[in-house]
Design an enzyme around this catalytic site. Structure first.
Site, mmCIF file in Angstrom:
data_model
loop_
_atom_site.group_PDB
_atom_site.id
_atom_site.type_symbol
_atom_site.label_atom_id
_atom_site.label_comp_id
_atom_site.label_asym_id
_atom_site.label_seq_id
_atom_site.Cartn_x
_atom_site.Cartn_y
_atom_site.Cartn_z
ATOM 1 N N HIS A 287 0.825 -1.218 0.000
ATOM 2 C CA HIS A 287 0.000 0.000 0.000
ATOM 3 C C HIS A 287 0.862 1.271 0.000
ATOM 4 O O HIS A 287 1.931 1.289 -0.581
ATOM 5 C CB HIS A 287 -0.991 -0.031 1.170
ATOM 6 C CG HIS A 287 -1.784 -1.301 1.208
ATOM 7 N ND1 HIS A 287 -2.852 -1.535 0.371
ATOM 8 C CD2 HIS A 287 -1.640 -2.432 1.969
ATOM 9 C CE1 HIS A 287 -3.345 -2.750 0.605
ATOM 10 N NE2 HIS A 287 -2.623 -3.318 1.575
ATOM 11 N N GLU A 301 -2.516 0.103 8.017
ATOM 12 C CA GLU A 301 -1.644 -0.928 7.450
ATOM 13 C C GLU A 301 -0.386 -0.360 6.793
ATOM 14 O O GLU A 301 0.723 -0.868 6.995
ATOM 15 C CB GLU A 301 -2.423 -1.765 6.431
ATOM 16 C CG GLU A 301 -1.598 -2.905 5.851
ATOM 17 C CD GLU A 301 -2.383 -3.757 4.861
ATOM 18 O OE1 GLU A 301 -1.796 -4.726 4.329
ATOM 19 O OE2 GLU A 301 -3.561 -3.440 4.610
ATOM 20 N N HIS A 354 2.459 -7.203 4.446
ATOM 21 C CA HIS A 354 1.091 -6.688 4.615
ATOM 22 C C HIS A 354 0.570 -7.020 6.011
ATOM 23 O O HIS A 354 1.175 -7.791 6.755
ATOM 24 C CB HIS A 354 0.149 -7.310 3.573
ATOM 25 C CG HIS A 354 0.411 -6.825 2.175
ATOM 26 N ND1 HIS A 354 -0.388 -5.891 1.556
ATOM 27 C CD2 HIS A 354 1.390 -7.150 1.292
ATOM 28 C CE1 HIS A 354 0.085 -5.659 0.330
ATOM 29 N NE2 HIS A 354 1.165 -6.418 0.154
ATOM 30 N N GLU A 421 1.355 -11.818 5.485
ATOM 31 C CA GLU A 421 0.309 -11.141 6.259
ATOM 32 C C GLU A 421 0.683 -11.306 7.729
ATOM 33 O O GLU A 421 0.559 -12.377 8.304
ATOM 34 C CB GLU A 421 -1.063 -11.755 5.982
ATOM 35 C CG GLU A 421 -1.585 -11.553 4.577
ATOM 36 C CD GLU A 421 -2.168 -10.153 4.340
ATOM 37 O OE1 GLU A 421 -2.069 -9.309 5.265
ATOM 38 O OE2 GLU A 421 -2.711 -9.921 3.242
#
Length: 458
Positions: A287, A301, A354, A421
């Site tokens: 992101h 995040e 992430h 993740e």
């Protein structure tokens, strides 16, 4: 009459002492200061028996006295039976009446000595170990087949060649700290030792060849210099990841060989080899900018993953890897651009970082993805497995396993690529950990160790 005899005796004693200081007087028996257990006794008496060196009128050898350049010329001249007849020399400061003038001139004519640039020989000056290496190597026509190194002898210096030659021929091994100390004055004992070893092979010693240590260049491009300082000229450049052999360290500089070059580099840019030394790894903080990613429990995040990714970069770089970041601030490279960065940098692997989110805060845990249709699917699965096995244990989260994922950055990548993740921002327990700097560090270190595990298995 008695006064005349007394005066004559006094004069003889004076001349004898003068001769001992310069011309020396032969020793008929063992020297009082060279007992049989003296470390150089065999070599000293070997030269005495050959008539190359003598002692003083008081039956001493005075092993710790310094050797003058005059004495050195005489000893070498005696060893080679050079003409020692006193005569005029080419040197302005050597009188034809000097007891060593014949030996000095003969040694000059033989090419053993050259004197100084101002036309002097400085016969009363003390002979250094560096000067002795010149004299010995020339007089005995020594050659060298190997390169031996001493910490305090620059291999680019004019002294290196003669010192290396006498080391090759068993004349010296230097000191215990692997120095040669070329500026140190020679003692009479050391001089005898060097000459005896040069003449008699049974006295020679073998210098241990240095066992170089393997190191990795940690700078993008690193100057290799002719000496241990930035003032020395560069002989070339070594690029990041180059494996070199480090032979010795002189202060903050190391003498290395690698990639067809040898010379000095600063030790700050040398790393110990690891399984990822020289590897190029792209770290992709997910992101960024207008795409914040997931948000929950006061966390965003894009901020969490950037913090973890920067810590990961530090761990990887400390282990010798070159890290390429897809972003280092609050920016947003497109997904295709992230892949392009990894591929154009010729990275060996790609790690996208992430954090998860779910509408139900019950979802929790860590998972790592690979794409089973990607070109490096099998290797990606292996890397994902090693990272996952380290990560969930390090941050004490639920193990959600290694999974296939259809994410652009791992699907379209031609290199080994995974997507991590870390945990669920929507889960209070996971979020509390990901908000902690210590847990972010644990996560980064775990990913790094997983990468290490992967490359060590290859």
């Amino acid at each position: 009459m008695k006064k005349l005899v007394s005066l004559a005796l006094s004069l003889l004693v004076f001349v004898a002492l003068l001769g001992g200081a310069e011309g020396e007087v032969s020793a008929k028996t063992n020297f009082s200061d060279i007992p049989s257990n003296h470390p150089y006794a065999d070599q000293i008496y070997y030269l005495v028996n050959k008539g190359i060196i003598n002692g003083y009128p008081d039956n001493t050898y005075r092993p710790n006295d310094k050797v003058t350049r005059r004495e050195a010329a005489k000893m070498i001249g005696s060893a080679f039976n050079l003409n020692g007849t006193k005569r005029k020399t080419v040197f302005s400061d050597v009188k034809n009446t000097d007891y060593a003038s014949g030996y000095i001139q003969s040694a000059y004519e033989a090419g053993y000595i050259t004197g100084y640039g101002d036309g002097t020989y400085r016969p009363g000056g003390q002979m250094t170990r560096g000067e002795m290496s010149y004299l010995i190597s020339k007089a005995f026509s020594f050659t060298a087949s190997k390169k031996y190194y001493f910490v305090d002898v620059n291999p680019f210096s004019h002294q290196y060649d003669p010192i290396n030659k006498i080391a090759n021929n068993g004349v010296t091994i230097g000191y215990n700290d692997n120095t040669y100390q070329p500026k140190r004055d020679m003692t009479r004992a050391e001089f005898a030792l060097f000459v005896a070893r040069s003449l008699e092979p049974s006295f020679r010693v073998t210098k241990s060849q240095m066992s170089p240590e393997t190191r990795i260049i940690k700078a993008d491009w690193l100057n290799v210099r002719k000496g241990p300082d930035t003032s020395y000229s560069s002989v070339g450049l070594m690029k990041y990841g180059t494996t070199v052999s480090r032979y010795f360290v002189d202060g903050d500089w190391a003498y290395v060989k690698g990639s067809g070059l040898e010379g000095y580099v600063h030790t700050a840019y040398l790393g110990s080899p690891t399984s990822i030394s020289g590897k190029i790894i792209t770290v992709d903080p997910g992101h960024g900018d207008t795409d914040p990613g997931a948000s929950a429990n006061g966390l965003v995040e894009k901020e969490v993953v950037l913090a973890v990714s920067k810590k990961l970069r530090t761990y990887l770089e400390q282990a010798g890897a070159k890290v390429v970041m897809t972003r280092e601030g609050d920016t947003y490279p497109s997904l295709s651009r992230r892949v392009e960065i990894a591929e154009t940098s010729k990275s060996d692997s790609f790690i996208s970082v992430h954090a998860n989110n779910f509408h139900n805060d019950a979802a929790h845990g860590t998972e790592t993805y690979f794409n089973k249709y990607a070109p490096k699917a099998k290797e990606s699965e292996k890397l994902a497995t090693y990272i996952q096995n380290r990560l969930y244990k390090a941050i004490d989260t639920s193990n959600r396993g290694v999974k296939h994922g259809d994410f652009h950055v791992i699907r379209e990548n031609s290199i080994t690529a995974v997507l991590v993740e870390l945990g669920f921002l929507s889960n209070p327990s996971d979020a509390k950990k990901l908000a902690s700097d210590s847990y972010r560090d644990k996560a980064a270190k775990a990913i790094y160790l997983g990468v290490m595990d992967y490359y060590e298995s290859k």
